[in-house]
Enzyme design. Structure first.
Site, PDB file in Angstrom:
ATOM      1  CB  THR A  13      -0.905   0.042   1.256  1.00 54.56           C
ATOM      2  OG1 THR A  13      -0.056  -0.073   2.400  1.00 54.56           O
ATOM      3  CG2 THR A  13      -1.927  -1.073   1.261  1.00 54.56           C
ATOM      4  N   GLY A  14       2.177   1.123   0.123  1.00 57.70           N
ATOM      5  CA  GLY A  14       3.059   2.290   0.191  1.00 57.70           C
ATOM      6  C   GLY A  14       3.314   2.886  -1.188  1.00 57.70           C
ATOM      7  CG  LEU A  15       4.025   7.080  -1.539  1.00 55.44           C
ATOM      8  CD1 LEU A  15       4.775   8.375  -1.284  1.00 55.44           C
ATOM      9  CD2 LEU A  15       2.786   7.355  -2.381  1.00 55.44           C
ATOM     10  CB  CYS A 150      15.278   7.116  -5.247  1.00 54.00           C
ATOM     11  SG  CYS A 150      14.851   7.853  -3.654  1.00 54.00           S
ATOM     12  CB  SER A 180       6.694  10.411  -3.879  1.00 54.87           C
ATOM     13  OG  SER A 180       7.677  10.515  -4.893  1.00 54.87           O
ATOM     14  N   GLY A 181       9.644  10.724  -2.236  1.00 54.93           N
ATOM     15  CA  GLY A 181      10.859  10.048  -1.793  1.00 54.93           C
ATOM     16  C   GLY A 181      10.846   9.745  -0.300  1.00 54.93           C
ATOM     17  CG  HIS A 245      14.607  12.228  -6.132  1.00 58.78           C
ATOM     18  ND1 HIS A 245      13.430  12.711  -5.633  1.00 58.78           N
ATOM     19  CD2 HIS A 245      14.954  11.181  -5.327  1.00 58.78           C
ATOM     20  CE1 HIS A 245      13.051  12.000  -4.586  1.00 58.78           C
ATOM     21  NE2 HIS A 245      13.964  11.063  -4.378  1.00 58.78           N
ATOM     22  CB  THR A 333       8.059   5.730  -6.710  1.00 58.39           C
ATOM     23  OG1 THR A 333       7.407   6.464  -7.751  1.00 58.39           O
ATOM     24  CG2 THR A 333       8.005   6.516  -5.416  1.00 58.39           C
TER      25      THR A 333
HETATM   26  N1  LIG Z   1       9.637   6.477  -1.859  1.00 59.80           N
HETATM   27  C1  LIG Z   1      10.723   6.374  -2.624  1.00 59.80           C
HETATM   28  O1  LIG Z   1      10.945   7.155  -3.565  1.00 59.80           O
HETATM   29  C2  LIG Z   1      11.735   5.298  -2.349  1.00 59.80           C
HETATM   30  C3  LIG Z   1      12.781   5.097  -3.252  1.00 59.80           C
HETATM   31  C4  LIG Z   1      13.741   4.114  -3.006  1.00 59.80           C
HETATM   32  C5  LIG Z   1      13.612   3.339  -1.875  1.00 59.80           C
HETATM   33  N2  LIG Z   1      12.583   3.559  -1.003  1.00 59.80           N
HETATM   34  C6  LIG Z   1      12.479   2.694   0.181  1.00 59.80           C
HETATM   35  O2  LIG Z   1      11.323   1.867   0.022  1.00 59.80           O
HETATM   36  C7  LIG Z   1      10.737   1.622   1.305  1.00 59.80           C
HETATM   37  C8  LIG Z   1       9.265   1.998   1.244  1.00 59.80           C
HETATM   38  O3  LIG Z   1       9.105   3.361   0.937  1.00 59.80           O
HETATM   39  P1  LIG Z   1       7.668   4.004   0.635  1.00 59.80           P
HETATM   40  O4  LIG Z   1       7.960   5.364   0.163  1.00 59.80           O
HETATM   41  O5  LIG Z   1       6.849   3.092  -0.215  1.00 59.80           O
HETATM   42  O6  LIG Z   1       7.027   4.035   2.124  1.00 59.80           O
HETATM   43  P2  LIG Z   1       5.504   4.240   2.580  1.00 59.80           P
HETATM   44  O7  LIG Z   1       4.732   4.966   1.540  1.00 59.80           O
HETATM   45  O8  LIG Z   1       5.585   4.814   3.942  1.00 59.80           O
HETATM   46  O9  LIG Z   1       4.921   2.751   2.684  1.00 59.80           O
HETATM   47  C9  LIG Z   1       5.267   1.851   3.708  1.00 59.80           C
HETATM   48  C10 LIG Z   1       4.565   0.511   3.493  1.00 59.80           C
HETATM   49  O10 LIG Z   1       5.089  -0.440   4.430  1.00 59.80           O
HETATM   50  C11 LIG Z   1       4.027  -1.045   5.157  1.00 59.80           C
HETATM   51  N3  LIG Z   1       4.542  -1.272   6.527  1.00 59.80           N
HETATM   52  C12 LIG Z   1       4.941  -0.344   7.418  1.00 59.80           C
HETATM   53  N4  LIG Z   1       5.448  -0.937   8.521  1.00 59.80           N
HETATM   54  C13 LIG Z   1       5.363  -2.281   8.303  1.00 59.80           C
HETATM   55  C14 LIG Z   1       5.701  -3.430   9.067  1.00 59.80           C
HETATM   56  N5  LIG Z   1       6.240  -3.330  10.283  1.00 59.80           N
HETATM   57  N6  LIG Z   1       5.457  -4.655   8.529  1.00 59.80           N
HETATM   58  C15 LIG Z   1       4.897  -4.781   7.302  1.00 59.80           C
HETATM   59  N7  LIG Z   1       4.540  -3.723   6.530  1.00 59.80           N
HETATM   60  C16 LIG Z   1       4.781  -2.495   7.027  1.00 59.80           C
HETATM   61  C17 LIG Z   1       2.847  -0.091   5.096  1.00 59.80           C
HETATM   62  O11 LIG Z   1       1.673  -0.894   5.167  1.00 59.80           O
HETATM   63  P3  LIG Z   1       0.255  -0.421   5.795  1.00 59.80           P
HETATM   64  O12 LIG Z   1      -0.241   0.697   4.925  1.00 59.80           O
HETATM   65  O13 LIG Z   1      -0.590  -1.642   5.686  1.00 59.80           O
HETATM   66  O14 LIG Z   1       0.532  -0.018   7.214  1.00 59.80           O
HETATM   67  C18 LIG Z   1       3.050   0.530   3.703  1.00 59.80           C
HETATM   68  O15 LIG Z   1       2.498  -0.341   2.725  1.00 59.80           O
HETATM   69  C19 LIG Z   1      11.569   2.398   2.332  1.00 59.80           C
HETATM   70  O16 LIG Z   1      12.522   1.541   2.906  1.00 59.80           O
HETATM   71  C20 LIG Z   1      12.262   3.454   1.482  1.00 59.80           C
HETATM   72  O17 LIG Z   1      13.488   3.859   2.034  1.00 59.80           O
HETATM   73  C21 LIG Z   1      11.633   4.503  -1.220  1.00 59.80           C
END
Ligand SMILES: NC(=O)c1ccc[n+]([C@@H]2O[C@H](COP(=O)([O-])OP(=O)(O)OC[C@H]3O[C@@H](n4cnc5c(N)ncnc54)[C@H](OP(=O)(O)O)[C@@H]3O)[C@@H](O)[C@H]2O)c1
Length: 356
Positions: A13-15, A150, A180-181, A245, A333
Site C-alpha cells: 500500500t506504500g508509495l 533513489c 514521494s521520496g 528527483h 519510485t
Molecule cells: N519512496 C521512494 O521514492 C523510495 C525510493 C527508493 C527506496 N525507497 C524505500 O522503500 C521503502 C518503502 O518506501 P515508501 O515510500 O513506499 O514508504 P511508505 O509509503 O511509507 O509505505 C510503507 C509501506 O510499508 C508497510 N509497513 C509499514 N510498517 C510495516 C511493518 N512493520 N510490517 C509490514 N509492513 C509495514 C505499510 O503498510 P500499511 O499501509 O498496511 O501499514 C506501507 O504499505 C523504504 O525503505 C524506502 O526507504 C523509497
C-alpha cells in the site's frame, strides 16, 4: 512457454508498493499474487490504498485482501519484493531469505552487507555473484538483493556511464528531491510548502557512500583512475514536487575532456538488460535532452519507452577544459525503487537465480 512467476509485494500500500502493483499488473511473466502490509491487513486493497500514481488500481487487484508479512502464508510465491520501511525491513527480509525465497529489497537495511548486491542492472550486474557467497556464509536457500537509494541512482547512473570511459576526478552533486521520496504521508506540509528543505549531513553522506560503492564496482579490475582519487560531495534538499528527483552535477576530470564527447557516451550507454531485451529495460537507460531548459520534473519524469525507467540528462555544458556540468532527473519510485527492483528480478531470472 515461460511459466508465470508469482510475486509477493511487502508494503504493497506504500508509495513504492503501488508502483510494483501498477508495473507487475502488465508484466509478461511476473504477476502480483500476494499483497502484504501492516495497518491495512484484512482489508481489500482497493479500499485502503492511496493510489498516488498514474492510472487506477487494476480491477483484478482491487478486491485482493491485504495479508500479513508471513513466509508461511506464501508457499507458492516465487519472488518477494520488499519496499518495507527502514528498520522493519531487515529482519523480515532475512526471515524470507532463510525460508528459501529470493528477496529484492528497496530498503536501506541490507545495502551495506558486503555479501548483498547493491544492484543497478546496467552498471554492476556482475555483483549478482555475491549471492553465492551470501548463501554459503549464511546457510540460506534464498537470498537478498538490494537496490540503491533513489537519490544515489539519479547520480550514479550518469556518473557510472562516465566513470567507465573517462578519467574522472570527482563530482559535486546538488539534489532537489520530491516529496514521494519520503513515503506516505512523508514531510509535514508546513516544513516544505514555500520552502526548500535541506536534508542534512546524514542524507548527504549516505548518498555519497552508495555512489562510491557502485562506482567502485563499475571499475572492477581497472586500476586507473583509482577510486580513492575521486572526490564526491553531495548537498541534498527536498521541495514540494510529487515525483522525480532533479540533481545538478559538476563533474571534473584528470585530463581535458570535451562535454560533446561525454554527451555521446551518455546517449550511447547501454547495459546487459538492453542486450538481453529484458521486459522492463528501457531501450535508452539515459535519455539526453538538448533543449536548454529541459529536463523539467513535471514534463520529463515519465520519459522513455518504459515510462519512468530512463534517467533524463540535460544541460550538459563545458565549465572549463577539465569540468562539465549536467543535470539528471530520475523517477524516484519507478527507476529509483519498484522499476529498478523488477529489472533486477528479470536479470536474476535470466542468470538462473530465480527459477523460470
Ligand atoms: N519512496 C521512494 O521514492 C523510495 C525510493 C527508493 C527506496 N525507497 C524505500 O522503500 C521503502 C518503502 O518506501 P515508501 O515510500 O513506499 O514508504 P511508505 O509509503 O511509507 O509505505 C510503507 C509501506 O510499508 C508497510 N509497513 C509499514 N510498517 C510495516 C511493518 N512493520 N510490517 C509490514 N509492513 C509495514 C505499510 O503498510 P500499511 O499501509 O498496511 O501499514 C506501507 O504499505 C523504504 O525503505 C524506502 O526507504 C523509497
Amino acid at each position: 512457454m515461460r511459466r508465470t512467476l508469482k510475486a509477493a509485494i511487502l508494503g504493497a500500500t506504500g508509495l513504492v508498493g503501488i508502483e510494483y502493483v501498477r508495473m507487475l499488473s502488465n508484466h509478461p511473466y511476473i504477476k502480483p499474487a500476494y499483497l502484504a502490509g501492516k495497518g491495512s491487513v484484512g482489508k481489500p486493497y482497493g479500499e485502503v490504498v492511496r493510489w498516488q500514481t498514474v492510472g487506477q488500481v487494476p480491477k483484478e487487484i482491487a478486491d485482493m485482501e491485504v495479508k500479513p508479512t508471513d513466509p508461511k502464508l506464501m508457499d507458492d510465491v516465487d519472488i518477494i519484493f520488499s519496499p518495507l520501511p527502514q528498520g522493519a525491513a531487515g529482519p523480515v527480509e532475512e526471515q524470507f531469505a532463510k525460508e528459501g525465497f529470493p528477496v529484492i529489497s528497496n530498503s536501506p537495511d541490507h545495502r551495506f552487507d558486503p555479501d548483498v548486491p547493491l544492484l543497478i542492472p546496467e552498471l554492476n550486474p556482475h555483483t549478482i555473484s555475491l549471492i553465492d557467497e551470501q548463501r554459503k556464509r549464511r546457510e540460506w536457500k534464498g537470498f537478498i538483493v538490494t537496490t540503491p537509494l533513489c537519490t544515489a541512482q539519479g547520480a550514479a547512473i550518469p556518473l557510472g556511464a562516465i566513470f567507465k570511459d573517462y578519467k574522472m576526478d570527482g563530482a559535486f552533486i546538488t539534489t532537489i528531491q520530491s516529496l514521494s521520496g519520503a513515503g506516505y504521508p512523508g514531510i509535514p506540509s508546513l516544513d516544505v510548502v514555500d520552502n526548500i528543505l535541506p536534508l542534512g549531513d546524514g542524507y548527504d553522506a549516505k548518498t555519497i557512500k552508495e555512489i562510491f560503492r557502485i562506482l567502485s564496482e563499475v571499475k572492477r579490475n581497472v586500476d586507473e583512475p583509482k577510486l580513492e582519487d575521486v572526490s564526491l560531495a553531495a548537498t541534498t534538499h527536498r521541495i514540494a514536487t510529487i515525483h522525480g528527483h532533479y540533481e545538478v552535477l559538476y563533474v571534473s576530470f584528470k585530463e581535458e575532456t570535451a562535454a560533446e564527447k561525454v554527451k555521446e557516451t551518455l546517449e550511447n550507454f547501454r547495459g546487459e538488460p538492453q542486450d538481453l531485451k529484458l521486459p522492463t529495460a528501457p531501450s535508452k537507460p539515459i535519455i539526453v535532452m538538448n533543449e536548454d531548459t529541459r529536463p523539467q520534473v513535471y514534463f520529463d519524469r515519465w520519459a522513455g519507452d518504459i515510462p519512468g525507467m530512463s534517467v533524463v540528462v540535460g544541460r550538459i555544458k563545458q565549465v572549463n577544459k577539465r569540468m562539465i556540468r549536467l543535470v539528471s532527473l530520475i523517477h524516484n519510485t519507478v527507476r529509483g525503487a519498484a522499476g529498478g527492483g523488477i529489472l533486477a528480478a528479470e536479470l536474476l531470472v535470466e542468470k538462473g537465480y530465480i527459477e523460470k
